[in-house]
Structures are given as structure tokens and as C-alpha cells.
Design a protein around this motif. Structure first.
Motif, PDB file in Angstrom:
ATOM      1  N   ALA A 188       0.828  -1.218   0.000  1.00 23.48           N
ATOM      2  CA  ALA A 188       0.000   0.000   0.000  1.00 23.48           C
ATOM      3  C   ALA A 188       0.856   1.259   0.000  1.00 23.48           C
ATOM      4  O   ALA A 188       0.515   2.252  -0.665  1.00 23.48           O
ATOM      5  N   VAL A 247       2.136   1.821  -3.568  1.00 24.67           N
ATOM      6  CA  VAL A 247       1.044   2.280  -4.431  1.00 24.67           C
ATOM      7  C   VAL A 247       0.750   3.751  -4.157  1.00 24.67           C
ATOM      8  O   VAL A 247       0.702   4.580  -5.065  1.00 24.67           O
ATOM      9  N   SER A 248       0.582   4.089  -2.900  1.00 27.09           N
ATOM     10  CA  SER A 248       0.234   5.459  -2.510  1.00 27.09           C
ATOM     11  C   SER A 248       1.337   6.463  -2.852  1.00 27.09           C
ATOM     12  O   SER A 248       1.065   7.529  -3.413  1.00 27.09           O
ATOM     13  N   ASN A 284      -4.048   4.667  -6.656  1.00 21.07           N
ATOM     14  CA  ASN A 284      -5.215   4.561  -5.787  1.00 21.07           C
ATOM     15  C   ASN A 284      -5.621   3.091  -5.718  1.00 21.07           C
ATOM     16  O   ASN A 284      -5.951   2.477  -6.728  1.00 21.07           O
ATOM     17  N   TRP A 285      -5.573   2.522  -4.503  1.00 23.00           N
ATOM     18  CA  TRP A 285      -5.946   1.118  -4.257  1.00 23.00           C
ATOM     19  C   TRP A 285      -7.455   1.070  -4.290  1.00 23.00           C
ATOM     20  O   TRP A 285      -8.130   1.591  -3.421  1.00 23.00           O
ATOM     21  N   GLU A 286      -8.036   0.437  -5.313  1.00 22.54           N
ATOM     22  CA  GLU A 286      -9.485   0.458  -5.476  1.00 22.54           C
ATOM     23  C   GLU A 286     -10.184  -0.797  -4.975  1.00 22.54           C
ATOM     24  O   GLU A 286     -11.186  -0.701  -4.290  1.00 22.54           O
ATOM     25  N   SER A 345      -9.503  -5.204  -3.831  1.00 18.70           N
ATOM     26  CA  SER A 345      -8.527  -6.278  -3.647  1.00 18.70           C
ATOM     27  C   SER A 345      -9.197  -7.510  -3.077  1.00 18.70           C
ATOM     28  O   SER A 345     -10.287  -7.440  -2.504  1.00 18.70           O
ATOM     29  N   VAL A 349      -4.899  -7.147  -6.559  1.00 23.77           N
ATOM     30  CA  VAL A 349      -5.222  -5.766  -6.196  1.00 23.77           C
ATOM     31  C   VAL A 349      -5.449  -4.969  -7.473  1.00 23.77           C
ATOM     32  O   VAL A 349      -4.629  -5.020  -8.393  1.00 23.77           O
ATOM     33  N   VAL A 375      -5.574  -1.325  -9.017  1.00 26.00           N
ATOM     34  CA  VAL A 375      -5.022  -0.009  -8.721  1.00 26.00           C
ATOM     35  C   VAL A 375      -5.224   0.892  -9.936  1.00 26.00           C
ATOM     36  O   VAL A 375      -5.040   0.448 -11.067  1.00 26.00           O
TER      37      VAL A 375
END
Length: 173
Positions: A21, A24-25, A30-32, A34, A47, A49
Motif C-alpha cells: 500500500a 502504491v500510494s 489509488n488502491w481500489e 482487492s 489488487v 489499482v
């Protein structure tokens, strides 16, 4: 925006999700969605993204140092189904004495009728009072709008009689 699907797998340990995370951040992603799980000491997941187009390669490169902690495969995808693609979702519940080949038999019926598996969870557990193991499966499958759900039910019921399991098919809203 670019949509990436990350497939991750590694030995389970504390902090894996945070490590992923954070990358990604910090790279504009943006983790949408998972689906992550631990099974037999192995952590694995998928995941979805999104990331600005100009930062997609940057995010891909930043994920490479996770090798050794997590093996990460990245693929670009279209997050939305094709226009006009109408799919119904059906839940299958299966319970019976465990034996080799149950998943192969059930998935054969699903494939024969063109059903895609959206989610599948299985487990074995001790059978109360009877001894041995019970096999449980819960699946959500997608059915093309013109698929004959009755034919699928019939084939699954025939299979259930052959392999001695109970099966339920419920159309989801």
C-alpha cells in the motif's frame, strides 16, 4: 488513468499489505479493490489499482524492490467490462464428503455452460459425529444473459447425485 492489476504472492508475515500500500500510494496510485488471503503460510492476492497515465511506469518500477518480500506481477487492464456485456451473478454452495476431483467435476460443468468463476472459496473440515472430512465450496459465477440457467442447475444436480454432495444454486440480484 491507467488501471493495473497486481498479483502478489509471498511467505506470510506482518506488514506485507502495508509495504504494498505504501508503494502504491507514494507513486500516485489509488488502491481500489482487492482480494487478499493467507493460506498455509502463503500470502496471496489480487489488487486493482488506478494511477495517472504519466505515473504508471514509475509505479511499475517501484514495485520491483518488493521481490523477496512479495513477488508482484503487474498487468494493465480495462477495469470496466465491455459495453453491452450483460452478466448475471449466481451463487453456488456445495457440501459433501471430501474426495479428490470435486472441484474438477464442478468446474467442468461450469465451463461446459460458459460460466465464469468470479469468486471461489473452498475448505475442508472435520465432519461432526461422522468422522472424515467434509468439503465445502462457495462460488459466485457469472452467467451470460442468454445462458440457460436451468440447464446448469440440472447438470449440477446430476453431478451432485454422482459425487454425493449437496448443491444449491441461487441467482443474486
Amino acid at each position: 488513468m491507467t488501471t493495473l492489476v497486481l498479483t502478489v504472492v509471498g511467505d506470510d508475515r506482518v506488514g506485507l499489505v502495508k509495504a504494498l500500500a505504501d508503494i502504491v500510494s507514494s507513486n500516485g496510485g489509488n488502491w481500489e479493490r482487492s482480494h487478499l488471503a493467507e493460506l498455509a503460510g502463503t500470502f496471496a492476492g489480487v489488487v486493482l489499482v488506478t494511477v495517472p497515465d504519466r505515473r504508471a511506469d514509475e509505479l511499475r518500477a517501484a514495485l520491483a524492490p518488493l521481490e523477496g518480500l512479495l513477488d508482484v506481477a503487474v498487468r494493465t487492464t480495462d477495469a470496466d467490462p465491455a459495453p453491452g456485456e450483460s452478466r448475471r451473478r449466481v451463487r453456488l454452495e456445495l457440501l459433501g464428503n471430501d474426495r479428490p476431483g470435486i472441484v474438477a467435476s464442478v468446474s467442468g460443468v461450469l465451463a461446459r455452460h460458459g460460466l465464469g468463476v468470479a469468486d471461489l472459496q473452498t475448505l475442508t473440515r472435520e465432519a461432526p459425529m461422522a468422522g472424515g472430512l467434509l468439503f465445502e465450496a462457495s462460488a459466485v459465477v457469472t452467467v451470460d444473459s442468454d445462458a440457460a440457467l436451468d440447464a446448469v442447475r440440472t447438470d449440477l444436480e446430476e453431478l451432485a447425485t454422482e459425487i454425493l454432495v449437496d448443491v444449491a444454486v441461487v441467482e443474486l440480484a
